[in-house]
Design an enzyme around this catalytic site. Structure first.
Site, short mmCIF file in Angstrom:
data_model
loop_
_atom_site.label_atom_id
_atom_site.label_comp_id
_atom_site.label_asym_id
_atom_site.label_seq_id
_atom_site.Cartn_x
_atom_site.Cartn_y
_atom_site.Cartn_z
N LEU A 1 -2.12 37.96 -21.77
CA LEU A 1 -2.95 36.97 -21.09
C LEU A 1 -2.30 35.60 -21.27
O LEU A 1 -1.94 35.24 -22.40
CB LEU A 1 -4.36 36.95 -21.70
CG LEU A 1 -5.29 36.01 -20.95
CD1 LEU A 1 -5.83 36.68 -19.70
CD2 LEU A 1 -6.43 35.52 -21.81
N LYS B 1 -7.90 38.23 -16.77
CA LYS B 1 -8.93 38.11 -17.82
C LYS B 1 -10.16 38.90 -17.37
O LYS B 1 -11.17 38.34 -16.93
CB LYS B 1 -9.26 36.63 -18.10
CG LYS B 1 -9.87 36.42 -19.49
CD LYS B 1 -9.78 34.98 -19.92
CE LYS B 1 -10.63 34.67 -21.14
NZ LYS B 1 -10.26 35.35 -22.36
N ARG C 1 -7.28 29.53 -14.18
CA ARG C 1 -7.05 30.92 -14.61
C ARG C 1 -8.18 31.81 -14.09
O ARG C 1 -7.94 32.95 -13.67
CB ARG C 1 -6.96 31.00 -16.13
CG ARG C 1 -6.61 32.41 -16.61
CD ARG C 1 -6.34 32.48 -18.10
NE ARG C 1 -7.51 32.14 -18.88
CZ ARG C 1 -7.53 32.02 -20.20
NH1 ARG C 1 -6.41 32.20 -20.89
NH2 ARG C 1 -8.64 31.71 -20.83
N ARG D 1 -23.30 53.20 -6.80
CA ARG D 1 -22.09 53.49 -7.57
C ARG D 1 -21.04 54.21 -6.72
O ARG D 1 -21.26 55.34 -6.27
CB ARG D 1 -22.43 54.35 -8.80
CG ARG D 1 -21.23 54.52 -9.73
CD ARG D 1 -21.53 55.40 -10.93
NE ARG D 1 -20.36 55.51 -11.79
CZ ARG D 1 -19.32 56.32 -11.56
NH1 ARG D 1 -19.32 57.10 -10.50
NH2 ARG D 1 -18.28 56.35 -12.39
N TYR E 1 -13.80 37.00 -16.71
CA TYR E 1 -14.53 36.06 -17.58
C TYR E 1 -13.62 34.93 -18.03
O TYR E 1 -12.41 34.98 -17.85
CB TYR E 1 -15.16 36.79 -18.77
CG TYR E 1 -14.21 37.20 -19.87
CD1 TYR E 1 -13.30 38.24 -19.70
CD2 TYR E 1 -14.20 36.52 -21.09
CE1 TYR E 1 -12.43 38.60 -20.72
CE2 TYR E 1 -13.34 36.89 -22.12
CZ TYR E 1 -12.45 37.93 -21.92
OH TYR E 1 -11.59 38.29 -22.93
N GLU F 1 0.95 40.64 -27.73
CA GLU F 1 -0.02 39.65 -28.24
C GLU F 1 -0.94 40.34 -29.23
O GLU F 1 -0.58 41.37 -29.80
CB GLU F 1 -0.78 39.03 -27.06
CG GLU F 1 -1.46 40.05 -26.16
CD GLU F 1 -2.20 39.43 -24.98
OE1 GLU F 1 -2.41 38.22 -24.94
OE2 GLU F 1 -2.57 40.21 -24.07
C1 LIG Z 1 -5.84 39.26 -24.78
C2 LIG Z 1 -5.96 37.80 -25.02
N1 LIG Z 1 -4.84 37.07 -25.22
C3 LIG Z 1 -4.90 35.76 -25.45
C4 LIG Z 1 -6.12 35.08 -25.50
C5 LIG Z 1 -6.15 33.59 -25.77
O1 LIG Z 1 -6.48 32.87 -24.61
P1 LIG Z 1 -7.13 31.43 -24.71
O2 LIG Z 1 -6.18 30.58 -25.50
O3 LIG Z 1 -7.22 30.97 -23.32
O4 LIG Z 1 -8.44 31.57 -25.40
C6 LIG Z 1 -7.30 35.79 -25.29
C7 LIG Z 1 -8.60 35.11 -25.32
O5 LIG Z 1 -9.63 35.69 -25.09
C8 LIG Z 1 -7.22 37.19 -25.05
O6 LIG Z 1 -8.33 37.93 -24.85
#
Ligand SMILES: Cc1ncc(COP(=O)(O)O)c(C=O)c1O
Length: 291
Positions: free
Chosen positions: A209, A153, A58, A106, A39, A185
């Site tokens: 991410l 993502k 991304r 499945r 996503y 994070e």
């Molecule tokens: C785990 C994670 N880290 C960082 C981010 C921040 O990413 P972005 O700045 O692209 O929204 C997100 C956004 O959904 C996230 O899910």
């Protein structure tokens, strides 16, 4: 599309725009059965995208990791996203895109050549109000119990959901995650720590991410000549940081003013957004005004 339909909040499913209540997918969709999909969330200010190309790049990287073919070219994405923004009245909105591997009996092993399911919706962009910037948010430290491919993502977000839930159960707004003694994070945002005037940023490896907001912040800081290091950040450095920031497309940059029920920072600044935060806030708002 009729005028009436154009006025309704509209979603996109597999090439068609429709009201949300008309959007249906199969329960055998691998996104539903396995979380087998990716996503994106793209912020729009006044109908203008923040870093659309970076979000689409991304998205491509996430699809590549899962070996799902991208159903659209960049130009097709731009056209579909632009139309969805228009159908929903422009303004400040977040476009959510989800692509799953498709529908199949499945079975863990993915069948090649499935038709991907593509869904998009527009949500209001809930950027923080001024008092949130002034007050900051609270975090609690938790062990990062997610998988080792956090750079994808993926829609399989149960680890993040459980950590967010645990942080809320402890009375905090968000979780600050650590793996092997180092900052990674938050459940849905990146984190930076400020120590002795230097912005410390965990590296964009498989443990986090690569946030588009995080990358933008790094770029803005470097362009403004603010000292910044991309490197591993220890738990001790986080616990003794002068400032902590949380960053994402929906939050932008927000100060963390309480960590584990203790004020972040020192002396008169303790528990308040720090001077570097306000500098970054201004840089970010200026960047947005230039979109
Ligand atoms: C785990 C994670 N880290 C960082 C981010 C921040 O990413 P972005 O700045 O692209 O929204 C997100 C956004 O959904 C996230 O899910």
């Amino acid at each position: 599309m009729t005028t009436q339909a154009m006025c309704l909040p509209s979603v996109f499913l597999n090439g068609k725009f429709m009201p949300l209540e008309d959007a249906h997918i199969s329960p055998l969709d691998r996104g539903f059965i396995f979380g087998d999909g990716v996503y994106e969330v793209i912020p729009f200010y006044d109908g203008k995208a923040l870093r659309l190309h970076e979000h689409l790049k991304r998205l491509q990287r996430s699809l590549d990791e899962l070996e799902i073919d991208n159903p659209y070219s960049t130009d097709q994405w731009k056209a579909h996203i632009g139309a969805l923004v228009e159908h929903n009245g422009g303004g400040n909105i977040a476009i959510y895109i989800q692509i799953t591997r498709g529908v199949a009996k499945r079975d863990f092993a993915p069948i090649r050549g499935l038709k991907q399911t593509v869904f998009m919706m527009a949500n209001p962009l809930p950027t923080p109000k001024r008092d949130v910037y002034e007050r900051g948010i609270s975090c609690v430290s938790l062990d990062d119990s997610r998988w080792l491919r956090c750079h994808i993502k993926s829609t399989a977000l149960l680890g993040a959901v459980m950590l967010k839930h645990a942080s809320n159960n402890e009375g905090a707004d968000e979780a600050l995650l650590f793996r092997d003694g180092y900052l990674t994070e938050s459940s849905a945002s990146n984190i930076a720590a400020i120590k002795n005037g230097v912005i410390l940023c965990p590296p964009m490896d498989n443990l986090i991410l690569p946030g588009i907001t995080y990358e933008l912040m790094i770029e803005l800081a470097r362009n403004a000549g603010l000292p910044l290091e991309v490197r591993r950040v220890s738990r001790h450095e986080v616990n003794t940081a002068d400032e902590l920031w949380i960053l994402s497309s929906t939050k932008e940059v927000v100060p963390i003013t309480t960590l584990d029920e203790k004020p972040v920072g020192h002396g008169a600044q303790a528990g308040k957004p720090g001077p570097l935060f306000w500098k970054m806030y201004e840089l970010f708002q200026t960047y947005k005004r230039g979109l």
